[in-house]
Structure formats: C-alpha cells, structure tokens
Design a protein around this motif. Sequence first.
Motif, PDB file in Angstrom:
ATOM      1  N   SER A 136      40.594 -28.500  23.051  1.00 13.23           N
ATOM      2  CA  SER A 136      39.871 -27.296  23.589  1.00 13.23           C
ATOM      3  C   SER A 136      38.287 -27.257  23.144  1.00 13.23           C
ATOM      4  O   SER A 136      37.492 -26.612  23.634  1.00 13.23           O
ATOM      5  N   HIS A 166      38.034 -29.906  29.780  1.00 14.56           N
ATOM      6  CA  HIS A 166      36.514 -29.790  29.808  1.00 14.56           C
ATOM      7  C   HIS A 166      36.048 -30.932  30.130  1.00 14.56           C
ATOM      8  O   HIS A 166      35.448 -31.647  29.438  1.00 14.56           O
ATOM      9  N   TYR A 415      47.215 -26.618  33.355  1.00 16.25           N
ATOM     10  CA  TYR A 415      47.374 -25.328  33.461  1.00 16.25           C
ATOM     11  C   TYR A 415      46.623 -24.322  34.198  1.00 16.25           C
ATOM     12  O   TYR A 415      46.929 -23.278  34.414  1.00 16.25           O
ATOM     13  N   SER A 416      45.422 -24.832  34.333  1.00 11.70           N
ATOM     14  CA  SER A 416      44.529 -23.998  35.227  1.00 11.70           C
ATOM     15  C   SER A 416      43.499 -25.164  35.765  1.00 11.70           C
ATOM     16  O   SER A 416      43.460 -26.268  35.630  1.00 11.70           O
ATOM     17  N   PRO A 417      42.672 -24.452  36.869  1.00 14.15           N
ATOM     18  CA  PRO A 417      41.526 -25.452  37.387  1.00 14.15           C
ATOM     19  C   PRO A 417      40.854 -25.923  36.191  1.00 14.15           C
ATOM     20  O   PRO A 417      40.589 -25.244  35.174  1.00 14.15           O
ATOM     21  N   ALA A 615      39.671 -16.939  43.531  1.00 15.08           N
ATOM     22  CA  ALA A 615      41.046 -17.221  42.687  1.00 15.08           C
ATOM     23  C   ALA A 615      41.859 -18.133  43.657  1.00 15.08           C
ATOM     24  O   ALA A 615      41.937 -18.070  44.708  1.00 15.08           O
ATOM     25  N   PRO A 616      42.473 -19.080  43.167  1.00 11.73           N
ATOM     26  CA  PRO A 616      42.959 -20.144  43.535  1.00 11.73           C
ATOM     27  C   PRO A 616      44.278 -19.544  44.360  1.00 11.73           C
ATOM     28  O   PRO A 616      45.229 -18.812  43.848  1.00 11.73           O
TER      29      PRO A 616
END
Lengths: 817, 161
Positions: A136, A166, A415-417, A615-616
Amino acid sequence: MARVDRIAEPWGTRTPYGPGETWPTRVDAYLADGLGEDDVDRWVQSATILHSNGDGLDIAVKDDRIVGVRGRADDRVNHGRLGPKDLFGWQANHSPDRLTKPLIRRDGELVETDWDTAMDAVAGRCRELLAERGPSSVAFYTTGQLFLEEYYTLGLIAHGGIGTNHVDGNTRLCTATAAAALKETFASDGQPGSYTDLDSADVICLYGHNMAETQTVLWTRILDRLAGPNPPRIVCVDPRETPVARAATVHLAPRPGTNVMLMNAVLHELIGNGWIDRGYVDAHAVGFDELAQRVRDYPPEVAAEVCDVPVAQIREAARIIGTAQRLVSTVLQGFYQSHQATAAAVQVNNVHVLRGMLGRPGCGLLQMNGQPTAQNTREAGADGDLPGFRNWSNESHVAELARIWNVDPMDIPHYSPPTHAMQMFRYAEEGSIRFLYVTATNPAVSLPELARIREILAQERLFLVVQDIFLSETAQLADVVLPAATWGEKTGTFTNVDRTVHLSEKAVDPPGEARPDLDILVDFAHRLDLRDKDGAPLVKWTDPEGAFEGWKECSRGRPCDYSGLSYDRLRQRNGIQWPVTDEHPEGTERIYVDGQFWAQPDYCESYGRDLVTGAPLDETEYRALNPTGRAVLKAAEYLPPHELVSEEFPFQLITGRTLYHFHTRTKTGRAPQLQAAAPEVWVEMAASDAADRGWSEGDVLEVATPRGRVEARLRISGIRPGVLFLPFHYGYWDRPGGAGPDGRGRAANELTLTDWDPCSKQPIFKTAAAAVTRVAPGDGPAPAPTTTGSRPVSGTVPATRGGEDALADEQVRGGSR
Amino acid sequence: MKLGLAIEELHRSENHLARVLLAVSDRHKADHEVFHVARDIARWSQRHVTELARIGTDFGVDLEPEPAGEPGILERIQQTTADLLGRRPEPGLLLLADLRHVHREAAGVSLDWELLAQAAQGARKRELLALAERCHPDTLRQLRWANATLKVSATQVLVSP
C-alpha cells in the motif's frame, strides 16, 4: 494534388457527401525539407497519437529518420485524412532536448547515469518499501499515451506482482467519466457507437464536445455531411462559441455546472411529448418509472432559469432530439470535467435508451476519449480496473484472472474499488504512499491546484520515478528519470473510441539510450524478481507481440475480446473493431444490437454506483435491480456546484484545449508550426464583460482564485458572459527556470480546485469561481488562434496562418458520389 | 395518537444528522471527496427537517422549518486544524471514527423513518406516508455512503504503518 495551409485551414478542403453514402477519400500528407514521396526510403504503418481519433497513417522514413506522415486511404477511420497535429507533431521526436540517458538525483541535483544504476535504484527503493511498509506504499500513475501491451504489463506488475491497489492513469482526467457513465447504463465499459454512424445520422448532438478542435478529422466528416445534400441537424451544448456551435442548428450555452439540470429538462420534454420508444424501453431497460418521476420536477422553465438558457432553445433542442430518425450523440470534457460529471453523461445515455437509438446504423452513442490510447488504459487495467472489463467485486472474475496470471486470487487487490489518481496524491500527501512511478504524464501541470501537487511531489519522503521523453515539470522533481522511446520508435497496438484497433510499428530507433516503455517495465519486473505461484517469472514476455498474445488470452470471452486478432492480421488490414473472435475475425462494427447488453449480473463489469454519493452498489442490490441484464435508466437530481461565484470571485472559470496543442505541449510545443499557431497562454472573456470594465483585446490580465494566480492576455471571444476560459496547455518547461510559476503563474491549474465527481472520480476543471483584474494595457492582440473557439469578436485581429512551412498535400480521390 | 411525537423525534434526529455530516465535512477538508459529499448529502437531511416541520402542523406540533444551521465555532476551529493536520496520518483514523459515527446516526434516522411510516400506515395518513416514502431512501443512501466510504478508506488507514 492541392497544397493547403493546414494551420489556417485545420479541416482542409470539403469533400461533400450525402446520407448513406461512403465518405470520400482525401489523402493528406506532409513531408519535411521539401522531400517528395519518391525520396522516401520506406513507409511504416501506424495511427495518430496526439488526440483520440485513431486515424490510420504511414510514417515516412529516409536515412533512418522520420521525415513525414501520410494518411492511409484504406483506413476505416479517416479515409486518408490527417489533422494539423498529426501532420506536424511528429517533428518533436527529433527535438534536441529529448532525454537520452537515465538521470538520478545526487546531492539534490539530477545527474546522468547508466541504466543499471537507475533501475537498481528504482527496484531497490520499491523492495525496501515493500518490506518496510507493504504494497500500500507503492503507486503507479500512468497515461493515455502508451500502448496496450505496456498497460497490460504494468497492470500485471502492479496488481498481480506487487499487489497494490494504487494504479491509475491520467485518463482519470479525461475519460474516467466516459467509462463510468457506460458502466452505469450498460454495466460495462465499451462504446456503443461507430464513426460510420455519422454517415447516415440526421441529428448529431455534441454535449460539451468541441469536436472541431479535439478530433479534427471526425469533425471533417461532419463538415463534409453538412456541405452535402440532406445535411444532419446539429445540437451543441457548450458555453463557448466553438466551431461546433457556429455550425449548430441549436446552440445551448448553459451556465457552467448545470448540465444535469439541462439534460433533465430535455428528458422531461422527451417523455412528456411521447418522443420515446416505449416498446424498446419495456423490452430492454429497467428504471423507467423512477426516471420519469425524477424529470417531472425539471420542466424547461426551471432549467431555463438555472442554466440561463432561453426556454425556447431547450424546447427546440428537445424537439430535434425527440424527432430524430437516426441520432448520434457524443460527449466530452464539457460534461466530464464539470460538476456532476457522471450524472450528466448518463442522461445522454438515457436519451438513447429511451429513443431506442442503439445498435443500428446512424444511431451511435460515443462517450468520447481525449487521448489516443485511453481506451486501452481502461481495457487493460492500467486505470486501476481489472483487465478485460472484469468486475472487481465479482469473486469469479478475480478467480479467472488469477488463473490466467497463475497467482493466488488473494494476491490481486479487490477489497475495494481501485484507488483513483486524486486519492493516490492524497495518500502521498499524508505519507502512506512513499513510491510513485509516473509514466508518460505530467501531473505537475495537468492536475488541479498545482501549488498543492508540486508540494506533494517534492516531498523528501516520496520516491518519485518519472519515465518520459522530455524533462517535464514533473520529471524535474523526480528522484530517478527514465528516458523512454515514443511513437514511431517502438511497436504496439492501440484502440480508439469506436473500438478500432491499430498496430503502430517501430519506424526508427529511439535516440541515445532511450528504451521502449515495455522494455523498462519488464526490466523493472525482473529486478523485483516478481514470480507466479509456481516460481516462474510473472511477466512471461519480453516483446510487444508476446505481450499482445498474453492480452488476447486475458480478453477472451470478455466484451473487449481481442482473441481473433494478431499482429499479422493488423499488418494485412490495420484498423479492426473489437470484439474480434474466431467467429468474427473481421471484427464487430455494432454492439448492443437488438438491445442485447453485457449487463447480466454474472458477466457485467460493474454493479454501478450512486450518482450523488459515489457509493458502489453491491451484487445483491444489482441483482434485484437488473436480474436479466438490461440497460439501466438512472435518474439524477441536480445539485448546485460546489464553488459558487461571489462578490470577491464573480466569474466562473473553465479550462480546456485548443486545436493546435496536446496536453502540456511537451510535443506540440516542440513542433514549430503548432507552437507558432498558439504560442502563449491567453484568457477569453465575453465582449460585454470586457466593455463593462473598459478592457480591450490583448490587455494583460491577472486571473485569480483562492488557489493561485495566472497572467494572460485577453482574447475577447464569443464565450458566455460571466465565464472565463483558460487553455490548460501552458506550463513552465519553456520558461526560464522551467519548473514552476516563479511569481508569474502560467498554468491554468494554478487556479482549479481540488474536487472530483464522486462516481467517476474525474477532477472538476470547469466550475471554479475566479476574479480578474487588468495588470497592463496590451500592445496588440492576444496570442490566441483565430480559427477556433478562441476566434476574436473583433475583425481587426490578424488571422492565424501557417504560411509556407504549413503547406501540406491533399489528394481528393472521390467517393461513391 | 403519538404521531406528533414521532415527527418531533425525527425532526430532531434529522437536524442532528445534518449537523454531524457538516461537522464531519469541516473536519476532513483535506479529504476532498468526504468534504464535498458530506455537505451535499447533509442537504437531504436539511430538506427533511423543513418538510417535517411543514407536515408537523397537521399533527399539532410546532417545529422550526429552518434547519439547525452550520456547526458551531468549536467545530469550525477543528476545520483549520484539519488543514494543518493534512500531512499527518492520524486524520485517517479520525475519518474512520467519524464515518462510523455518521453510519450510526443515519441508522437511527432510518429506523425513525420506519417507525413513522408504520404509524402513518396504521393511522391511514396518506400524506405522511408519502413523505416517509420520499425521504427514507435519502437516509438509506446516506447510510450506504458512510458504509462505502468507510470500506474504501479502511484498508489504507489500517494497513499502513
């Protein structure tokens, strides 16, 4: 054969044609140094790269140097034509200040070094950080100007090897909203239109899209329709009086930041007057009732007030759109870089779904791209999305990708966009990202609020790698600079906005020790010793064709299917539209035929987002909304812009392009004809605003916002009163010092605000509040072109000319008429 | 009937949610999306406050139609602090805590709307039911926003050393 000054006449000579006819061929060529075609040693196939149109061309080579270009008569995109940037821009390849050796920072100074030292420093710092702070802390910021093979390799390294979330491209600044809008309506990226739709359309709508300057050859196609029998009617939405606006049947010039209001009023009229295909909607879409209910609150009278557009014009535009037989719509930065970007662009999709204008000749929808290879950034996953339009929140898509890459699914962040560019800079600001690898882009000029961006990039704790062909403003801040090869010096493929894939072949060697981006990335992967789960090297190719073969397998069965393509096929016929499969080896001109979309929950790329909060949606919500994979009609409420004008900052500032330049001018500023056509920054203001202040054409003004100041000469143009326009191309590399404003700001992004669309994460460049003062009276007209959106209202400004040096060949070969 | 009471309670909780969202916005000015979106969706709660006050008169409750307004001076000072802290990692943890707080408050408001809708249905108050059906989806979107933003932000905040 004619010789035409293509600076004075950017679109060249008319070749009129009528609806349903084939666009005539006109072959444009420019050879330097008075050379003729017989002097050329060889012609090398490629396509254009200083815009997104993807025009096929041949590169002329003599004595192992590029000496010119010629449009390809047989190319489906351009039928031989080229724009001014294509004719003259290639000269920048020869610029004496190309980077030819790697640079490394020693005692605060960038000094020349060898590749081993530079790459060891890059890979070494990356490994250190991976050990100390984990993936990260590592980020990649790329572009819309590399080749597909390079993006795919970069995405594999970042996602499959390093395991960071990223990764993004500067496509975030230009086409993120195109992708986001398509994902909202069709649950997948992929352009529903084809350029040939322009040949038969009877109505063409350009929403915030100054096509005349951004895609000159596509605009030429429209100009030729307008000059022929039964021309199409044009609807233009733009606060400036652009060449498109001048050609329009209806020109709507709304107050910046009110696009959703305007579109809702248009939809209000379409639904209210029954100008919709109810059968199509019932069979192929969901969400109609909610949309109809939402736009009921947006009658044209309300929009006329908020947008400050005459109500009759809104009605007239809606009537033209509502009664079109074959409707083409294109959308670009006037929507994408403005307030409520995705919500506004989605309403254009809604027009086409409501009218059933999809998947048939003449019924095209093009959410445009700005850069030549932006489509590939998105397809191959270099914008952070998973490659092949895979859905990061669908476990089976991730598992399939892990199989193809031979890695553990846990190793691919999902785990996330994906982290978007603006958020990556935020993480660098707060110190959690410590390694930023920038390829072929110049954030120190192109991102909003530059004082902040420069501070972030200059931080001691951030290790900045810049891979480029010139020592850009960003490269000057780097710890390591890697000299890259560019177009004409390396081989690869790229894809335009109507899904046309071109092969661009290497014509000459890069200068000095510069290397193709792909080679550098593969070298980086090897030095990091990235491996798959069986211990074999993660990146299994070393050349472009190998990367392309890898990509073909990755894309197989997905919407952007390249599996039926090969370099050999493209050498025989360059310019083929995906999907290309074994069953459709000639490609596919039309998608979404008969309302068949890629929106099934198991297959789609995205479950969508909330247009206001971003928000997805999760899988369960999407399945409930759209179980059978129809188009989704998404409604949006209008929200006022975030930065409103005030007594202190009474103007709305918008930024944009000019025909003669590309991005931060690193190439076009080094091509003499283009540089001379638009040599210096200017600011546009309406005649009434200038008259109120007693200012004249050419006066020196200072434009200020809470973020900074820019000095520019005044061009009194046909822009909407209350709005200022600054071209964003002008940075500092060709100024003394070369790195930053040094007292006198020149880059438009000194002024822009840090704010982005919550859905597409595209920064907002077109809704800032600004003040303007006069610094000094002028001593002549502003250095702005007269041929374009910056045309002066006064007749006394000398016309923009290229003269002898800008004469290019034109050979009209006729068409079907 | 205690419908007036339910309206009054919702009027209070929506006012509170709006202020919480505005305060969160102010505290995270350097996290630009949070700053802007929190303000945008605070407006929904403020609209609900006005509508609740309007309908309250039908049920004998006299409520202030103007939303409670911007956060106070203390919260404003924290905005400057947020700017100053923009370069340090701690705001990340503060953001997670704030989003968790928004989520909890929005969940409470959501339940309040459920209660009001149930009561309106039972008492056959069509206009009140329509109001609940119009406003409650906004609350659910606020709730989803807090949840989604928390998810997006959590990894970087918690994984980074």
